[in-house]
Design a protein around this motif. Structure first.
Motif, PDB file in Angstrom:
ATOM      1  N   ASP A   4      -6.282 -18.728  -3.310  1.00  0.00           N
ATOM      2  CA  ASP A   4      -6.807 -17.730  -2.374  1.00  0.00           C
ATOM      3  C   ASP A   4      -5.662 -16.990  -1.686  1.00  0.00           C
ATOM      4  OD1 ASP A   4      -9.514 -18.182  -2.832  1.00  0.00           O
ATOM      5  OD2 ASP A   4      -9.635 -19.725  -1.279  1.00  0.00           O
ATOM      6  N   HIS A   5      -4.679 -17.740  -1.212  1.00  0.00           N
ATOM      7  CA  HIS A   5      -3.544 -17.120  -0.527  1.00  0.00           C
ATOM      8  C   HIS A   5      -2.823 -16.142  -1.445  1.00  0.00           C
ATOM      9  CE1 HIS A   5      -3.540 -19.142   3.350  1.00  0.00           C
ATOM     10  NE2 HIS A   5      -3.747 -20.305   2.751  1.00  0.00           N
ATOM     11  N   LYS A   6      -2.638 -16.511  -2.685  1.00  0.00           N
ATOM     12  CA  LYS A   6      -1.964 -15.623  -3.640  1.00  0.00           C
ATOM     13  C   LYS A   6      -2.795 -14.365  -3.892  1.00  0.00           C
ATOM     14  CE  LYS A   6       0.338 -19.451  -6.024  1.00  0.00           C
ATOM     15  NZ  LYS A   6       0.424 -20.223  -7.295  1.00  0.00           N
ATOM     16  N   ASP A   7      -4.091 -14.563  -4.091  1.00  0.00           N
ATOM     17  CA  ASP A   7      -4.964 -13.415  -4.356  1.00  0.00           C
ATOM     18  C   ASP A   7      -5.023 -12.470  -3.166  1.00  0.00           C
ATOM     19  OD1 ASP A   7      -5.464 -14.515  -6.827  1.00  0.00           O
ATOM     20  OD2 ASP A   7      -7.422 -15.349  -6.284  1.00  0.00           O
ATOM     21  N   ILE A   8      -5.079 -13.030  -1.965  1.00  0.00           N
ATOM     22  CA  ILE A   8      -5.120 -12.198  -0.760  1.00  0.00           C
ATOM     23  C   ILE A   8      -3.815 -11.423  -0.603  1.00  0.00           C
ATOM     24  CG2 ILE A   8      -5.114 -12.296   1.767  1.00  0.00           C
ATOM     25  CD1 ILE A   8      -7.171 -14.608   1.502  1.00  0.00           C
ATOM     26  N   THR A   9      -2.703 -12.063  -0.901  1.00  0.00           N
ATOM     27  CA  THR A   9      -1.411 -11.385  -0.848  1.00  0.00           C
ATOM     28  C   THR A   9      -1.399 -10.171  -1.768  1.00  0.00           C
ATOM     29  OG1 THR A   9      -0.243 -13.430  -0.298  1.00  0.00           O
ATOM     30  CG2 THR A   9       1.062 -11.650  -1.249  1.00  0.00           C
ATOM     31  N   ASP A  10      -1.943 -10.336  -2.972  1.00  0.00           N
ATOM     32  CA  ASP A  10      -2.020  -9.216  -3.915  1.00  0.00           C
ATOM     33  C   ASP A  10      -2.891  -8.092  -3.366  1.00  0.00           C
ATOM     34  OD1 ASP A  10      -0.432 -10.680  -5.605  1.00  0.00           O
ATOM     35  OD2 ASP A  10      -2.054 -11.262  -6.967  1.00  0.00           O
ATOM     36  N   VAL A  11      -4.005  -8.464  -2.745  1.00  0.00           N
ATOM     37  CA  VAL A  11      -4.913  -7.461  -2.184  1.00  0.00           C
ATOM     38  C   VAL A  11      -4.226  -6.662  -1.078  1.00  0.00           C
ATOM     39  CG1 VAL A  11      -7.009  -7.171  -0.796  1.00  0.00           C
ATOM     40  CG2 VAL A  11      -7.044  -8.640  -2.813  1.00  0.00           C
ATOM     41  N   LEU A  12      -3.432  -7.318  -0.250  1.00  0.00           N
ATOM     42  CA  LEU A  12      -2.729  -6.612   0.815  1.00  0.00           C
ATOM     43  C   LEU A  12      -1.755  -5.589   0.236  1.00  0.00           C
ATOM     44  CD1 LEU A  12      -1.968  -9.487   3.359  1.00  0.00           C
ATOM     45  CD2 LEU A  12      -3.996  -8.044   3.158  1.00  0.00           C
ATOM     46  N   ALA A  13      -1.037  -5.990  -0.804  1.00  0.00           N
ATOM     47  CA  ALA A  13      -0.101  -5.062  -1.443  1.00  0.00           C
ATOM     48  C   ALA A  13      -0.839  -3.894  -2.077  1.00  0.00           C
ATOM     49  CB  ALA A  13       0.719  -5.810  -2.484  1.00  0.00           C
ATOM     50  N   GLU A  14      -1.950  -4.181  -2.730  1.00  0.00           N
ATOM     51  CA  GLU A  14      -2.733  -3.118  -3.383  1.00  0.00           C
ATOM     52  C   GLU A  14      -3.356  -2.177  -2.360  1.00  0.00           C
ATOM     53  OE1 GLU A  14      -5.412  -5.501  -5.651  1.00  0.00           O
ATOM     54  OE2 GLU A  14      -3.819  -6.258  -6.958  1.00  0.00           O
ATOM     55  N   THR A  15      -3.764  -2.730  -1.220  1.00  0.00           N
ATOM     56  CA  THR A  15      -4.331  -1.888  -0.157  1.00  0.00           C
ATOM     57  C   THR A  15      -3.298  -0.894   0.352  1.00  0.00           C
ATOM     58  OG1 THR A  15      -5.888  -3.619   0.523  1.00  0.00           O
ATOM     59  CG2 THR A  15      -5.356  -1.922   2.148  1.00  0.00           C
ATOM     60  N   LEU A  16      -2.089  -1.369   0.587  1.00  0.00           N
ATOM     61  CA  LEU A  16      -1.042  -0.461   1.048  1.00  0.00           C
ATOM     62  C   LEU A  16      -0.722   0.586  -0.010  1.00  0.00           C
ATOM     63  CD1 LEU A  16       1.510  -2.687   2.997  1.00  0.00           C
ATOM     64  CD2 LEU A  16      -0.078  -0.989   3.895  1.00  0.00           C
ATOM     65  N   ALA A  17      -0.680   0.170  -1.246  1.00  0.00           N
ATOM     66  CA  ALA A  17      -0.406   1.136  -2.316  1.00  0.00           C
ATOM     67  C   ALA A  17      -1.475   2.227  -2.336  1.00  0.00           C
ATOM     68  CB  ALA A  17      -0.330   0.421  -3.658  1.00  0.00           C
ATOM     69  N   GLU A  18      -2.728   1.840  -2.119  1.00  0.00           N
ATOM     70  CA  GLU A  18      -3.802   2.839  -2.099  1.00  0.00           C
ATOM     71  C   GLU A  18      -3.674   3.748  -0.883  1.00  0.00           C
ATOM     72  OE1 GLU A  18      -8.682   3.289  -2.285  1.00  0.00           O
ATOM     73  OE2 GLU A  18      -7.779   1.288  -2.298  1.00  0.00           O
ATOM     74  N   LEU A  19      -3.374   3.201   0.271  1.00  0.00           N
ATOM     75  CA  LEU A  19      -3.173   4.024   1.468  1.00  0.00           C
ATOM     76  C   LEU A  19      -2.068   5.050   1.238  1.00  0.00           C
ATOM     77  CD1 LEU A  19      -3.323   1.388   4.365  1.00  0.00           C
ATOM     78  CD2 LEU A  19      -5.006   3.178   3.903  1.00  0.00           C
ATOM     79  N   HIS A  20      -1.026   4.627   0.567  1.00  0.00           N
ATOM     80  CA  HIS A  20       0.147   5.483   0.401  1.00  0.00           C
ATOM     81  C   HIS A  20      -0.033   6.546  -0.674  1.00  0.00           C
ATOM     82  CE1 HIS A  20       2.562   1.899   2.231  1.00  0.00           C
ATOM     83  NE2 HIS A  20       1.875   2.581   3.139  1.00  0.00           N
ATOM     84  N   HIS A  21      -1.191   6.537  -1.337  1.00  0.00           N
ATOM     85  CA  HIS A  21      -1.483   7.609  -2.288  1.00  0.00           C
ATOM     86  C   HIS A  21      -1.798   8.929  -1.571  1.00  0.00           C
ATOM     87  CE1 HIS A  21      -2.426   4.751  -5.824  1.00  0.00           C
ATOM     88  NE2 HIS A  21      -1.336   5.439  -6.088  1.00  0.00           N
ATOM     89  N   TRP A  22      -2.129   8.867  -0.282  1.00  0.00           N
ATOM     90  CA  TRP A  22      -2.387  10.090   0.479  1.00  0.00           C
ATOM     91  C   TRP A  22      -1.043  10.719   0.822  1.00  0.00           C
ATOM     92  CZ3 TRP A  22      -4.945  10.169   6.027  1.00  0.00           C
ATOM     93  CH2 TRP A  22      -5.060  11.511   6.448  1.00  0.00           C
ATOM     94  N   LYS A  23      -0.731  11.824   0.166  1.00  0.00           N
ATOM     95  CA  LYS A  23       0.573  12.448   0.317  1.00  0.00           C
ATOM     96  C   LYS A  23       0.443  13.869   0.854  1.00  0.00           C
ATOM     97  CE  LYS A  23       2.441   9.692  -3.512  1.00  0.00           C
ATOM     98  NZ  LYS A  23       3.170   8.722  -2.680  1.00  0.00           N
ATOM     99  N   VAL A  24       1.464  14.279   1.608  1.00  0.00           N
ATOM    100  CA  VAL A  24       1.519  15.622   2.175  1.00  0.00           C
ATOM    101  C   VAL A  24       2.926  16.175   1.956  1.00  0.00           C
ATOM    102  CG1 VAL A  24      -0.231  15.117   3.923  1.00  0.00           C
ATOM    103  CG2 VAL A  24       2.186  14.750   4.447  1.00  0.00           C
ATOM    104  N   PRO A  25       3.089  17.496   2.039  1.00  0.00           N
ATOM    105  CA  PRO A  25       4.414  18.079   1.766  1.00  0.00           C
ATOM    106  C   PRO A  25       5.483  17.719   2.802  1.00  0.00           C
ATOM    107  CG  PRO A  25       2.687  19.742   1.573  1.00  0.00           C
ATOM    108  CD  PRO A  25       2.064  18.539   2.202  1.00  0.00           C
ATOM    109  N   ASP A  26       5.089  17.619   4.072  1.00  0.00           N
ATOM    110  CA  ASP A  26       6.072  17.423   5.138  1.00  0.00           C
ATOM    111  C   ASP A  26       5.803  16.148   5.919  1.00  0.00           C
ATOM    112  OD1 ASP A  26       7.448  19.997   4.808  1.00  0.00           O
ATOM    113  OD2 ASP A  26       5.572  20.864   5.550  1.00  0.00           O
TER     114      ASP A  26
END
Length: 344
Positions: A127-149
């Motif tokens: 569970d701990h390993k899977d949750i760790t992966d989910v946290l990383a994937e969540t941040l990766a998804e958040l960071h897909h929102w990109k802007v020019p400046d």
């Protein structure tokens, strides 16, 4: 703006049941059943409320003008741009006459906090390993929102306003500001300043390669998300709620890795810290090879920034948890080297 607020607090004070009911009536949210302060409420600003229509979070007494408008902007944008659950609708009452301050009411999201020891006791090693992966994937998804400046949301203009100068100017200027601010509460030597300047100089090129900038939550930590397991047959972990965007801006998303990494190390789980960093980097490399190439240098700077903030806060509040006579540079360098070694 929130990127300049770190050590502020506005608690709600006492809120009577009749006043709370009137606050609910404004949004037609049913009859009050009970309410209580949330265990880890941001700056003492939140109440958990149960009514005949469900459970809600009331957040009031804003830290600065525009706090709730800023959060509403990010909540609504993330709801439209990602699959990550956020508290919508995010309903603002700007009139201060009823409770003495403006407030917002949002739905309580389902799930558990990772800091809850009862919940922690139910988790397996997998569970701990899977949750760790989910946290990383969540941040990766958040960071897909990109802007020019690179910049921050301005609630008056109701748009993202670029920082004055470049992102590098803003980031390095902020680091130097808080380093010198720490001189008010502790000894920061010329050697400390020289060491910081050298880290900044060596990593400067890593921040000059990006032509776009991404959403940065700024406070991605266990207090600000909920997690739960989906129903069978899939039964996989997921973030079931993400909230508190008062420190969000647009810049380098690597900054969001620092707090979860620090928590894993405090809990003596370097294996999970390494897994978190590696899994995030793998996601980033799949989309942005150039950023991936400079990942280590960028992470170093954000870890340094985090260490400066924590040093200043601990010294200011006299809650030092390390050897009182340890200079800043050796203290920060030892931690940064430990984290970067996890990338090998």
């Amino acid at each position: 703006m929130t990127t300049r607020i770190y050590f502020a607090s506005n608690s709600l004070g006492h809120v009577s049941e009749p006043d709370l009911q009137r606050a609910l009536d404004h949004f037609n949210l049913g009859e009050l059943v009970h309410s209580h302060r949330t265990a880890e409420g941001v700056m003492g600003q939140t109440l958990l409320i149960q009514t005949t229509q469900g459970e809600f979070i009331l957040k009031g007494n804003p830290l600065y003008n525009g706090q709730f408008q800023e959060e509403q902007f990010f909540v609504e944008q993330l709801a439209a741009r990602t699959t990550i659950p956020v508290p919508v609708p995010y309903q603002i009452q700007e009139d201060t006459q009823l409770l003495g301050w403006s407030y917002v009411i949002m739905p309580k999201l389902p799930g558990n906090h990772l800091y809850d020891p009862v919940f922690q006791a139910t988790l397996t090693s997998q569970d701990h390993k899977d949750i760790t992966d989910v946290l990383a994937e969540t941040l990766a998804e958040l960071h897909h929102w990109k802007v020019p400046d690179a910049g921050e949301y301005d609630p008056v203009a109701d748009k993202i306003m670029p920082f004055a100068g470049s992102y590098l100017d803003w980031l390095y200027g902020s680091i130097r500001h808080w380093l010198h601010d720490a001189e008010k509460y502790s000894v920061i030597t010329d050697d400390d300043v020289s060491w910081v300047d050298e880290q900044l100089r060596q990593s400067e090129s890593a921040f000059l390669v990006s032509t776009v900038h991404e959403f940065v939550m700024g406070d991605f930590k266990v207090e600000n998300f909920l997690i739960q397991k989906t129903d069978p047959p899939a039964s996989s972990w997921r973030i079931s709620g993400l909230f508190d965007f008062t420190t969000a801006y647009f810049g380098d998303g690597t900054a969001d890795l620092t707090k979860i990494t620090a928590r894993y190390l405090r809990e003596d789980r370097p294996d999970l810290a390494a897994r978190f960093l590696h899994h995030y980097r793998e996601n980033v490399c799949a989309d942005d090879a150039e950023k991936c190439k400079h990942f280590r240098s960028r992470l170093l700077i954000h870890l340094l920034y985090q260490r400066i903030l924590w040093w200043g806060e601990a010294k200011a509040t006299r809650q030092v948890t390390w050897e009182a006579d340890l200079p800043f540079a050796p203290w920060a360098e030892r931690y940064i080297e430990k984290v970067l070694s996890l990338l090998d």
